[in-house]
Design a protein around this motif. Structure first.
Motif, mmCIF file in Angstrom:
data_model
loop_
_atom_site.group_PDB
_atom_site.id
_atom_site.type_symbol
_atom_site.label_atom_id
_atom_site.label_comp_id
_atom_site.label_asym_id
_atom_site.label_seq_id
_atom_site.Cartn_x
_atom_site.Cartn_y
_atom_site.Cartn_z
ATOM 1 N N ASN A 188 2.315 12.388 -1.508
ATOM 2 C CA ASN A 188 1.635 13.327 -0.796
ATOM 3 C C ASN A 188 2.634 14.660 -0.889
ATOM 4 O OD1 ASN A 188 0.519 15.246 1.167
ATOM 5 N ND2 ASN A 188 0.321 13.484 2.629
ATOM 6 N N LEU A 189 2.458 15.608 -1.672
ATOM 7 C CA LEU A 189 3.341 16.712 -1.696
ATOM 8 C C LEU A 189 3.447 17.706 -0.407
ATOM 9 C CD1 LEU A 189 1.776 18.263 -5.127
ATOM 10 C CD2 LEU A 189 3.676 16.745 -4.881
ATOM 11 N N LEU A 190 2.673 17.398 0.316
ATOM 12 C CA LEU A 190 2.619 18.385 1.623
ATOM 13 C C LEU A 190 3.655 17.824 2.679
ATOM 14 C CD1 LEU A 190 -0.958 19.342 2.089
ATOM 15 C CD2 LEU A 190 0.796 20.412 0.764
ATOM 16 N N THR A 191 3.960 16.429 2.445
ATOM 17 C CA THR A 191 4.949 15.958 3.271
ATOM 18 C C THR A 191 6.342 15.889 2.651
ATOM 19 O OG1 THR A 191 4.424 13.491 2.677
ATOM 20 C CG2 THR A 191 2.940 14.687 4.364
ATOM 21 N N LEU A 192 6.621 16.218 1.528
ATOM 22 C CA LEU A 192 7.923 15.920 1.041
ATOM 23 C C LEU A 192 9.217 16.924 1.695
ATOM 24 C CD1 LEU A 192 7.032 16.066 -2.920
ATOM 25 C CD2 LEU A 192 7.453 13.899 -1.335
ATOM 26 N N THR A 193 9.988 16.285 1.842
ATOM 27 C CA THR A 193 11.468 16.951 2.309
ATOM 28 C C THR A 193 12.273 17.447 1.140
ATOM 29 O OG1 THR A 193 12.499 15.020 2.484
ATOM 30 C CG2 THR A 193 11.100 15.634 4.543
ATOM 31 N N GLN A 194 13.350 18.183 1.527
ATOM 32 C CA GLN A 194 14.239 18.602 0.424
ATOM 33 C C GLN A 194 14.863 17.211 -0.081
ATOM 34 O OE1 GLN A 194 16.857 21.725 1.159
ATOM 35 N NE2 GLN A 194 18.171 21.482 -0.588
ATOM 36 N N GLN A 226 15.570 13.502 -4.745
ATOM 37 C CA GLN A 226 14.981 12.158 -5.270
ATOM 38 C C GLN A 226 14.229 12.261 -6.777
ATOM 39 O OE1 GLN A 226 13.845 9.525 -2.273
ATOM 40 N NE2 GLN A 226 15.790 9.932 -1.137
ATOM 41 N N ILE A 227 13.137 13.335 -6.425
ATOM 42 C CA ILE A 227 12.118 13.218 -7.499
ATOM 43 C C ILE A 227 12.710 14.074 -8.889
ATOM 44 C CG2 ILE A 227 9.997 14.538 -8.275
ATOM 45 C CD1 ILE A 227 8.911 14.271 -5.413
ATOM 46 N N VAL A 228 13.493 14.865 -8.709
ATOM 47 C CA VAL A 228 14.127 15.752 -9.751
ATOM 48 C C VAL A 228 15.050 14.743 -10.515
ATOM 49 C CG1 VAL A 228 13.360 18.025 -9.063
ATOM 50 C CG2 VAL A 228 15.795 16.905 -8.563
ATOM 51 N N THR A 229 15.669 13.748 -9.784
ATOM 52 C CA THR A 229 16.992 13.215 -10.507
ATOM 53 C C THR A 229 16.431 11.637 -11.004
ATOM 54 O OG1 THR A 229 17.217 12.090 -8.499
ATOM 55 C CG2 THR A 229 18.744 13.835 -8.976
ATOM 56 N N GLY A 230 15.009 11.526 -10.880
ATOM 57 C CA GLY A 230 14.217 10.555 -11.336
ATOM 58 C C GLY A 230 14.199 9.256 -10.452
ATOM 59 N N ASP A 231 14.746 9.218 -9.178
ATOM 60 C CA ASP A 231 14.815 8.295 -8.482
ATOM 61 C C ASP A 231 13.486 7.668 -7.938
ATOM 62 O OD1 ASP A 231 17.467 8.050 -8.721
ATOM 63 O OD2 ASP A 231 18.036 9.146 -6.871
ATOM 64 N N ARG A 232 12.455 8.513 -7.990
ATOM 65 C CA ARG A 232 11.085 8.115 -7.425
ATOM 66 C C ARG A 232 10.230 7.668 -8.536
ATOM 67 N NH1 ARG A 232 8.958 9.927 -2.834
ATOM 68 N NH2 ARG A 232 10.474 10.341 -0.986
ATOM 69 N N PRO A 235 16.635 21.438 7.751
ATOM 70 C CA PRO A 235 17.465 21.175 6.640
ATOM 71 C C PRO A 235 16.664 20.275 5.768
ATOM 72 C CG PRO A 235 18.594 19.818 8.280
ATOM 73 C CD PRO A 235 17.412 20.850 9.134
ATOM 74 N N SER A 236 15.550 19.552 6.226
ATOM 75 C CA SER A 236 14.900 18.652 5.415
ATOM 76 C C SER A 236 13.740 19.432 4.649
ATOM 77 C CB SER A 236 14.125 17.456 6.165
ATOM 78 O OG SER A 236 13.503 17.938 7.256
ATOM 79 N N VAL A 282 8.647 25.497 -3.824
ATOM 80 C CA VAL A 282 9.825 24.599 -4.285
ATOM 81 C C VAL A 282 10.273 25.435 -5.671
ATOM 82 C CG1 VAL A 282 10.927 22.457 -5.006
ATOM 83 C CG2 VAL A 282 9.051 22.685 -3.326
ATOM 84 N N GLY A 283 11.732 25.886 -5.779
ATOM 85 C CA GLY A 283 12.134 26.452 -6.760
ATOM 86 C C GLY A 283 12.908 25.537 -7.690
ATOM 87 N N PHE A 284 12.543 25.749 -9.059
ATOM 88 C CA PHE A 284 13.523 24.847 -10.018
ATOM 89 C C PHE A 284 14.261 25.748 -11.034
ATOM 90 C CE2 PHE A 284 9.854 22.570 -8.645
ATOM 91 C CZ PHE A 284 10.080 21.181 -8.309
ATOM 92 N N ARG A 285 15.464 25.119 -11.398
ATOM 93 C CA ARG A 285 16.120 25.695 -12.727
ATOM 94 C C ARG A 285 16.272 24.585 -13.572
ATOM 95 N NH1 ARG A 285 20.256 27.093 -9.900
ATOM 96 N NH2 ARG A 285 19.837 29.453 -9.546
ATOM 97 N N CYS A 286 16.018 24.852 -15.048
ATOM 98 C CA CYS A 286 15.877 23.988 -15.635
ATOM 99 C C CYS A 286 16.951 24.203 -16.848
ATOM 100 C CB CYS A 286 14.465 23.765 -16.430
ATOM 101 S SG CYS A 286 13.248 23.644 -14.847
ATOM 102 N N LYS A 287 17.084 23.179 -17.873
ATOM 103 C CA LYS A 287 17.807 23.583 -18.949
ATOM 104 C C LYS A 287 17.476 24.532 -19.800
ATOM 105 C CE LYS A 287 19.298 18.660 -19.211
ATOM 106 N NZ LYS A 287 18.994 17.186 -20.317
ATOM 107 N N GLY A 288 18.402 25.342 -20.361
ATOM 108 C CA GLY A 288 18.163 26.710 -21.138
ATOM 109 C C GLY A 288 18.145 27.683 -19.943
#
Length: 220
Positions: A67-73, A78-84, A170-171, A186-192
């Motif tokens: 549920n994207l609307l309930t995600l905390t920081q 955890q998502i961007v590091t692949g833990d999910r 903070p969450s 949510v802002g992302f910074r990617c490779k390159g």
């Protein structure tokens, strides 16, 4: 003298036959080696396709059941590091892709973020001058890995001249914000050096988001 020549020719003929037979056997043996190499190459191609399919299945479904609307920081971290990531469906997809390449997956392991698949070709080297070649299948193993491509951009610092306002929890994910009760972007910074912003209230294709956040490649 003519009799001697005939006798010499008669003695040379068996040697000639043996030499030609040996050359023909060697030629057929080289053909078998080539057939075995082609079968092995087919197996490796099937293994590569199967393991990549397994990894991509997991990557493309990275947001299933979330549920994207309930995600905390912390959740986004955890998502961007692949833990999910969840390995469900990976080996089933590997089986399908092995089959489309005329092979069978005989082993599949999904130890996230790594995957390993072994296959055996359905076909064999085939009949040949080498006994038993008709029962020899090609086998190969391949590995793949899912790698994070992006990290979260830090939350913007409040301007000192801005009017006092309640500090965000903070969450709360970093990025812009919406109205009360609306999760901020949510802002992302990617490779390159590429950056992009994601709005959880207007998610669009989550498969495309997952493909931005993670890459899939073959591994040694």
């Amino acid at each position: 003298m003519g009799a001697a020549r005939s006798r010499d020719e008669g003695q040379a003929f068996p040697i000639y036959v043996v030499a030609v037979t040996g050359l023909l056997f060697a030629a057929f043996a080289f053909v078998v080696v080539g057939m075995a190499g082609a079968t092995r190459s087919d197996a490796q191609g099937a293994a590569d396709a199967a393991v990549l399919a397994a990894a991509r299945e997991v990557r493309d479904n990275a947001f299933d059941g979330i549920n994207l609307l309930t995600l905390t920081q912390d959740d986004w971290e955890q998502i961007v590091t692949g833990d999910r990531l969840v390995g469900a469906g990976a080996c089933a997809k590997a089986d399908v892709f092995a089959g489309t390449n005329d092979a069978t997956a005989v082993m599949c392991q999904a130890n996230l973020p790594e995957f390993k698949v072994s296959v055996r070709t359905n076909g064999t080297v085939g009949d040949s001058v080498i006994p038993g070649s008709e029962g020899v299948h090609g086998t190969a193993e391949a590995k793949a890995v899912i790698e994070p491509r992006c990290s979260l951009k830090p939350a913007p610092s409040p301007s000192p001249s801005a009017s006092p306002s309640p500090s965000p929890s903070p969450s709360v994910p970093p990025g812009g914000g919406g109205g009360a009760g609306t999760p901020p972007s949510v802002g992302f910074r990617c490779k390159g050096g590429a950056t992009f912003t994601f709005d959880p209230t207007k998610p669009g294709s989550l498969t495309q988001l997952a493909r931005k956040l993670f890459s899939v490649r073959l591994a040694d």
